[in-house]
Design a protein around this motif. Structure first.
Motif, PDB file in Angstrom:
ATOM      1  N   VAL A  24       3.119 -39.886   6.038  1.00  0.00           N
ATOM      2  CA  VAL A  24       1.957 -40.608   5.520  1.00  0.00           C
ATOM      3  C   VAL A  24       0.687 -40.135   6.196  1.00  0.00           C
ATOM      4  N   LEU A  25       0.738 -40.005   7.562  1.00  0.00           N
ATOM      5  CA  LEU A  25      -0.448 -39.557   8.294  1.00  0.00           C
ATOM      6  C   LEU A  25      -0.849 -38.150   7.886  1.00  0.00           C
ATOM      7  N   ALA A  26       0.137 -37.307   7.672  1.00  0.00           N
ATOM      8  CA  ALA A  26      -0.171 -35.930   7.258  1.00  0.00           C
ATOM      9  C   ALA A  26      -0.847 -35.912   5.906  1.00  0.00           C
ATOM     10  N   ALA A  27      -0.382 -36.763   4.995  1.00  0.00           N
ATOM     11  CA  ALA A  27      -0.979 -36.814   3.661  1.00  0.00           C
ATOM     12  C   ALA A  27      -2.392 -37.344   3.699  1.00  0.00           C
ATOM     13  N   CYS A  28      -2.646 -38.296   4.593  1.00  0.00           N
ATOM     14  CA  CYS A  28      -3.984 -38.913   4.671  1.00  0.00           C
ATOM     15  C   CYS A  28      -4.986 -38.048   5.403  1.00  0.00           C
ATOM     16  N   SER A  29      -4.491 -37.042   6.135  1.00  0.00           N
ATOM     17  CA  SER A  29      -5.402 -36.235   6.946  1.00  0.00           C
ATOM     18  C   SER A  29      -6.188 -35.235   6.140  1.00  0.00           C
ATOM     19  N   SER A  30      -5.837 -35.025   4.871  1.00  0.00           N
ATOM     20  CA  SER A  30      -6.549 -34.046   4.043  1.00  0.00           C
ATOM     21  C   SER A  30      -7.913 -34.572   3.648  1.00  0.00           C
ATOM     22  N   ASP A  31      -8.965 -33.787   3.842  1.00  0.00           N
ATOM     23  CA  ASP A  31     -10.330 -34.169   3.461  1.00  0.00           C
ATOM     24  C   ASP A  31     -10.539 -34.072   1.977  1.00  0.00           C
ATOM     25  N   ASP A  32      -9.813 -33.201   1.307  1.00  0.00           N
ATOM     26  CA  ASP A  32     -10.001 -32.964  -0.113  1.00  0.00           C
ATOM     27  C   ASP A  32      -8.676 -33.204  -0.836  1.00  0.00           C
ATOM     28  N   PRO A  33      -8.647 -34.193  -1.746  1.00  0.00           N
ATOM     29  CA  PRO A  33      -7.397 -34.507  -2.416  1.00  0.00           C
ATOM     30  C   PRO A  33      -6.951 -33.442  -3.399  1.00  0.00           C
ATOM     31  N   LYS A  34      -7.828 -32.531  -3.786  1.00  0.00           N
ATOM     32  CA  LYS A  34      -7.449 -31.508  -4.757  1.00  0.00           C
ATOM     33  C   LYS A  34      -6.623 -30.430  -4.083  1.00  0.00           C
ATOM     34  N   PRO A  35      -5.600 -29.930  -4.742  1.00  0.00           N
ATOM     35  CA  PRO A  35      -4.767 -28.884  -4.155  1.00  0.00           C
ATOM     36  C   PRO A  35      -5.552 -27.596  -3.972  1.00  0.00           C
ATOM     37  N   LYS A  36      -5.324 -26.922  -2.847  1.00  0.00           N
ATOM     38  CA  LYS A  36      -5.992 -25.666  -2.565  1.00  0.00           C
ATOM     39  C   LYS A  36      -5.010 -24.530  -2.810  1.00  0.00           C
ATOM     40  N   ALA A  37      -5.424 -23.576  -3.600  1.00  0.00           N
ATOM     41  CA  ALA A  37      -4.540 -22.452  -3.901  1.00  0.00           C
ATOM     42  C   ALA A  37      -5.103 -21.190  -3.293  1.00  0.00           C
ATOM     43  N   SER A  38      -4.331 -20.514  -2.526  1.00  0.00           N
ATOM     44  CA  SER A  38      -4.756 -19.224  -2.005  1.00  0.00           C
ATOM     45  C   SER A  38      -4.435 -18.165  -3.039  1.00  0.00           C
ATOM     46  N   LEU A 267      -9.767 -22.233  -5.709  1.00  0.00           N
ATOM     47  CA  LEU A 267      -9.034 -21.470  -6.725  1.00  0.00           C
ATOM     48  C   LEU A 267      -8.289 -20.277  -6.146  1.00  0.00           C
ATOM     49  N   GLY A 268      -8.819 -19.683  -5.090  1.00  0.00           N
ATOM     50  CA  GLY A 268      -8.264 -18.443  -4.571  1.00  0.00           C
ATOM     51  C   GLY A 268      -8.828 -17.248  -5.320  1.00  0.00           C
ATOM     52  N   GLU A 269      -8.767 -16.083  -4.707  1.00  0.00           N
ATOM     53  CA  GLU A 269      -9.438 -14.903  -5.236  1.00  0.00           C
ATOM     54  C   GLU A 269      -8.918 -14.477  -6.614  1.00  0.00           C
ATOM     55  N   GLU A 270      -7.618 -14.517  -6.817  1.00  0.00           N
ATOM     56  CA  GLU A 270      -7.068 -14.057  -8.092  1.00  0.00           C
ATOM     57  C   GLU A 270      -7.504 -14.954  -9.243  1.00  0.00           C
ATOM     58  N   ASN A 271      -7.454 -16.256  -9.037  1.00  0.00           N
ATOM     59  CA  ASN A 271      -7.876 -17.182 -10.088  1.00  0.00           C
ATOM     60  C   ASN A 271      -9.379 -17.113 -10.319  1.00  0.00           C
ATOM     61  N   GLN A 272     -10.130 -16.929  -9.258  1.00  0.00           N
ATOM     62  CA  GLN A 272     -11.581 -16.766  -9.408  1.00  0.00           C
ATOM     63  C   GLN A 272     -11.885 -15.553 -10.284  1.00  0.00           C
ATOM     64  N   ALA A 273     -11.219 -14.438  -9.986  1.00  0.00           N
ATOM     65  CA  ALA A 273     -11.457 -13.215 -10.758  1.00  0.00           C
ATOM     66  C   ALA A 273     -11.080 -13.415 -12.221  1.00  0.00           C
ATOM     67  N   ALA A 274     -10.000 -14.140 -12.466  1.00  0.00           N
ATOM     68  CA  ALA A 274      -9.567 -14.386 -13.844  1.00  0.00           C
ATOM     69  C   ALA A 274     -10.599 -15.216 -14.599  1.00  0.00           C
ATOM     70  N   ILE A 275     -11.153 -16.219 -13.932  1.00  0.00           N
ATOM     71  CA  ILE A 275     -12.139 -17.089 -14.578  1.00  0.00           C
ATOM     72  C   ILE A 275     -13.465 -16.363 -14.776  1.00  0.00           C
ATOM     73  N   GLN A 276     -13.833 -15.524 -13.814  1.00  0.00           N
ATOM     74  CA  GLN A 276     -15.062 -14.740 -13.975  1.00  0.00           C
ATOM     75  C   GLN A 276     -14.981 -13.827 -15.195  1.00  0.00           C
ATOM     76  N   GLU A 277     -13.797 -13.310 -15.478  1.00  0.00           N
ATOM     77  CA  GLU A 277     -13.618 -12.455 -16.655  1.00  0.00           C
ATOM     78  C   GLU A 277     -13.862 -13.223 -17.949  1.00  0.00           C
ATOM     79  N   LEU A 278     -13.655 -14.523 -17.914  1.00  0.00           N
ATOM     80  CA  LEU A 278     -13.761 -15.347 -19.118  1.00  0.00           C
ATOM     81  C   LEU A 278     -15.120 -16.008 -19.285  1.00  0.00           C
ATOM     82  N   THR A 279     -15.901 -16.053 -18.228  1.00  0.00           N
ATOM     83  CA  THR A 279     -17.168 -16.798 -18.258  1.00  0.00           C
ATOM     84  C   THR A 279     -18.347 -15.831 -18.129  1.00  0.00           C
TER      85      THR A 279
END
Length: 355
Positions: A24-38, A267-279
């Motif tokens: 429980v403490l480990a789960a609460c220690s995260s500052d950002d609830p969104k998952p971080k993807a490398s 998002l991580g570098e790979e996902n960033q690059a993929a989204i940049q290609e689309l936007t």
């Protein structure tokens, strides 16, 4: 026997409690609830995209929905975006702040709903800068890439696409506008500070309000008309409440879609690059092309519906420009007064627009 059984289980029971508390403490220690993807992570990332258009608008049904599908495919299902249309998560003028603060991941709205927030972007809202949305979008995106000062306007976020509407016209109820004299004293809904200025100069009374409030304002007589692109006649159903159109290609509205910096980093570098290609410029042009197409359809439907259309001649427009064009010099001085390269950006915008 029962007592002995409980005594044997006690250390195991306490160990289980300690392990559970640690999780429980480990789960609460995260500052950002969104998952971080490398880069290359298989972690799913859920993003929310908040915007101002109605659920039936092409910016939702085409631009946003197709982007959602394309992003999921390009990231192998890692990044999933959920759209929230109709300003359901944030007010029309609160979309940027919502993205900048992380209340939403992506905000998509109209720049002029936040006066003074986007002084350089507003160069494309000056009179007679573009004759179609795609053209204006190309100029705006190139300005953004060429001038680093633009980044200050979008601090805390990463712009994904920027574009302009098809040119704005004057739409009125009950009274046609064929001359400067006709506009005097009329209450005209205005989309921006720049438009407010030249409407005042020609004798009208500008009334600032978001587009999603304009239909009711016209219907109830709160305003006598609106400055808007043709696209708004269909996208916001204004065709049902206006009687007259005065064509002069007076201005363009600018739009932004921008992402929270921390959400982008997650998002991580790979996902960033993929989204940049689309936007970027690619999606900017696509979104603008939708406005242009809708604008052409609106003209035809307005004719069929009996809307009286009056197109100003070059000679008539020259008379209007005498009163309208001083807005440009005032804009340059105002922007320069903030320590920004107003003259350089305006000159470059004119150069690009002429290409």
């Amino acid at each position: 026997m029962k007592v002995q059984f409980r005594e044997k289980r006690k250390p195991i029971f306490l160990l289980l409690i300690i392990l559970a508390m640690g999780m429980v403490l480990a789960a609460c220690s995260s500052d950002d609830p969104k998952p971080k993807a490398s880069s290359g992570s298989a972690t799913d990332i859920a993003l929310d995209l908040s915007h101002v258009w109605p659920p039936s608008h092409a910016q939702e049904t085409v631009t946003v929905k197709e982007l959602i599908a394309d992003v999921e495919e390009a990231t192998n299902g890692q990044v999933k975006i959920t759209s929230y249309p109709g300003a359901s998560l944030a007010a029309s003028d609160g979309q940027f702040d919502a993205a900048a603060t992380g209340a939403v991941d992506i905000g998509f709205s109209v720049n002029s709903y936040n006066p003074n927030q986007f002084p350089l972007t507003s160069v494309m809202e000056l009179p007679f800068m573009s004759d179609e949305g795609e053209h204006g979008a190309k100029v705006l995106w190139q300005l953004y890439e060429e001038f680093p000062e633009f980044e200050e306007e979008y601090a805390g976020t990463v712009p994904l696409w920027l574009f302009t509407s098809d040119p704005g016209q004057i739409f009125t109820v009950g009274k046609p506008v064929k001359s400067l004299e006709d506009l005097k004293g009329m209450r005209i809904r205005s989309p921006s500070a720049e438009t407010n200025e030249w409407l005042t100069a020609i004798g009208a009374t500008p009334v600032s309000m978001p587009m999603n409030e304009t239909y009711e304002a016209l219907e109830r007589g709160v305003v006598d008309g609106t400055i808007a692109p043709w696209e708004a006649l269909l996208g916001h159903s204004l065709i049902d409440v206006i009687d007259y159109a005065t064509v002069g290609n007076f201005y363009s509205t600018t739009f932004y879609a921008t992402m929270n910096e921390k959400s982008w980093a997650s998002l991580g570098e790979e996902n960033q690059a993929a989204i940049q290609e689309l936007t970027g410029e690619k999606l900017s042009m696509k979104a603008a092309a939708l406005h242009d197409q809708s604008g052409r359809e609106a003209v035809e439907q307005a004719k069929e519906k009996g809307v009286e259309i009056y197109e100003l001649s070059e000679e008539e427009l020259d008379e209007w420009k005498v009163l309208i064009n001083p807005t440009i010099e005032k804009w340059i001085k105002k922007v320069e007064g903030r320590g920004l390269p107003g003259q350089a950006i305006y000159d470059r915008a004119v150069e690009l627009s002429a290409q």
